[in-house]
Motif scaffolding. Structure first.
Motif, mmCIF file in Angstrom:
data_model
loop_
_atom_site.group_PDB
_atom_site.id
_atom_site.type_symbol
_atom_site.label_atom_id
_atom_site.label_comp_id
_atom_site.label_asym_id
_atom_site.label_seq_id
_atom_site.Cartn_x
_atom_site.Cartn_y
_atom_site.Cartn_z
ATOM 1 N N PRO A 135 0.826 -1.218 0.000
ATOM 2 C CA PRO A 135 0.000 0.000 0.000
ATOM 3 C C PRO A 135 0.852 1.257 0.000
ATOM 4 N N LEU A 136 2.101 1.157 0.484
ATOM 5 C CA LEU A 136 2.945 2.351 0.505
ATOM 6 C C LEU A 136 3.256 2.834 -0.901
ATOM 7 N N LEU A 155 0.607 5.172 -1.896
ATOM 8 C CA LEU A 155 0.395 6.348 -1.052
ATOM 9 C C LEU A 155 1.613 7.265 -1.070
ATOM 10 N N ILE A 205 -3.571 11.282 4.456
ATOM 11 C CA ILE A 205 -4.435 10.245 3.884
ATOM 12 C C ILE A 205 -5.692 10.843 3.231
ATOM 13 N N PRO A 227 0.645 8.462 6.006
ATOM 14 C CA PRO A 227 0.729 7.000 5.892
ATOM 15 C C PRO A 227 1.567 6.325 6.986
ATOM 16 N N HIS A 228 2.698 6.947 7.374
ATOM 17 C CA HIS A 228 3.558 6.271 8.359
ATOM 18 C C HIS A 228 2.936 6.208 9.744
ATOM 19 N N LEU A 238 0.073 4.994 10.355
ATOM 20 C CA LEU A 238 -0.878 3.878 10.395
ATOM 21 C C LEU A 238 -0.134 2.544 10.456
ATOM 22 N N GLN A 251 -3.855 -1.173 8.699
ATOM 23 C CA GLN A 251 -4.628 0.054 8.451
ATOM 24 C C GLN A 251 -4.291 0.654 7.087
ATOM 25 N N ARG A 252 -2.997 0.604 6.736
ATOM 26 C CA ARG A 252 -2.580 1.119 5.413
ATOM 27 C C ARG A 252 -3.197 0.294 4.288
ATOM 28 N N GLN A 253 -3.229 -1.037 4.511
ATOM 29 C CA GLN A 253 -3.807 -1.911 3.494
ATOM 30 C C GLN A 253 -5.301 -1.561 3.296
ATOM 31 N N VAL A 310 -6.600 1.399 3.822
ATOM 32 C CA VAL A 310 -6.619 2.670 3.077
ATOM 33 C C VAL A 310 -6.389 2.386 1.590
#
Ligand SMILES: Nc1ncnc2c1ncn2[C@@H]1O[C@H](COP(=O)(O)OP(=O)(O)OP(=O)(O)O)[C@@H](O)[C@H]1O
Ligand SMILES: [Mg+2]
Length: 333
Positions: free
Chosen positions: A104-105, A108, A114, A157-158, A160, A164-166, A168
């Motif tokens: 996910p990064l 993003l 976000i 992003p960092h 989360l 949680q990032r996944q 998003v």
């Protein structure tokens, strides 16, 4: 065929050749399948078998600097992605076709909040005002199971966790209300509980929005829990394509059998003949004669090393099923 019956995604004899300064490789070689609205297709296969290139190359989402030559067609609602201009493709990406990246990064921007990253796409693809888009973003974050969305939207992003990032990333993938969602290993690297929640979430969204989903996964739990159909890839080619029930319960292709052998929890009949997977996949920089799996296959006959097998209909399957193995298909007859 009218637009209600046309599959939203039709891949026909699709071939990708990657050119690097030193060599050319063919990670996708003559792949064909289609996905209907409301249907989930899982793409499985060993690492390096071409799953990501198959799905990302037509959308021009390969890493910068990779020179991909594509042949065949990949039609989205009847329009060939391979013939689209950069701006047409941009409109399709995140609009008609949503993408969830494995990492996910990579989707993003690390230095932007976000909320802003999500609202921008929503404004663009759904034509909403900034306020409407913000409300829609909050709804989406709630939908993917992130409580307190307004404060999430203020985070970077960092701030989360991976899970949680996944989530998003999934929110971004579905934010343009796509008719087709391409999800590249969306649950990899998540713990089992979160994985199960993501699968439930995708199922729910797929039902609610009637999306067609292509999910790339190594996880047969995800395949049986979410997918209707499964495409098994080996060395850039499809070795088997059929309903999850047919392919997982009674695999036809020797490669599928070998692949499933590594999944002890799967309910397969005790008499299923597993052949194992000795050896390594072939180097796709070289032209592969015959069946790509033949060098590792204990069922292989002399002919298998010479003639490339086409996908044949497997008799006595519960639904339409194809396998690229004349030796086994004859045994099913
Ligand atoms: N940037 C690149 N440059 C050259 N060749 C590449 C590049 N990326 C991928 N390939 C080739 O394409 C093949 C397929 O890669 P792809 O990423 O589609 O595999 P995959 O099935 O998604 O694997 P994984 O399960 O590990 O994600 C690789 O085996 C490799 O030979
Ligand atoms: Mg991949």
């Amino acid at each position: 065929m009218n637009s209600t019956t046309m599959p939203p995604l039709e891949v026909d004899d699709f071939t990708v050749t990657l050119h690097t300064p030193t060599l050319s490789v063919r990670p996708v070689d003559g792949v064909s399948y289609s996905v209907q609205a409301g249907e989930v297709l899982a793409v499985v296969g060993e690492s390096g078998s071409g799953k990501t290139i198959l799905n990302m190359a037509p959308l021009d989402l390969l890493p910068v600097g990779v020179d991909a030559e594509m042949k065949g067609s990949v039609r989205f609602e009847g329009r060939d992605l391979l013939n689209m201009s950069t701006s047409e493709l941009e409109a399709v990406r995140g609009g008609g076709i949503g993408v969830v990246f494995q990492d996910p990064l990579s989707a993003l921007n690390p230095v932007r909040k976000i909320g802003r990253q999500l609202t921008e796409g929503i404004e663009r693809h759904l034509g909403l005002t900034p306020t409407q888009a913000e409300n829609r973003t909050a709804e989406l974050l709630t939908l993917v199971g992130l409580p307190d969305p307004k404060s999430r939207m203020q985070q970077y992003p960092h701030e989360l966790s991976g899970g949680q990032r996944q989530r998003v990333g999934i929110a971004m993938g579905i934010s343009g209300e796509p008719r087709v969602l391409i999800a590249d290993e969306p649950t990899t690297a998540l713990d089992v509980t979160v994985q199960a929640q993501i699968v439930e979430l995708l199922k729910d969204l797929q039902k609610r929005m009637g999306m067609a989903i292509v999910i790339i996964t190594h996880d047969f739990g995800v395949v049986s829990g979410l997918a209707d159909k499964v495409a098994v890839m080996y060395a850039g080619r499809l070795s088997e394509l059929g309903s999850v029930r047919d392919v997982l319960i009674d695999p036809a292709h020797p490669y599928t059998r070998g692949l499933l052998q590594s999944v002890p929890s799967l309910t397969v009949p005790m008499d299923t003949k597993f052949l194992g997977l000795p050896g390594q996949p072939p180097n796709m920089a070289y032209r592969i004669e015959g069946c790509a799996f033949a060098p590792r296959c204990i069922e292989a006959r002399a002919d298998c090393h010479v003639n490339r097998p086409s996908l044949l209909s497997v008799p006595h399957s519960a639904s339409d099923r194809l396998a690229a193995c004349p030796v086994i298909v004859n045994q099913f007859a």
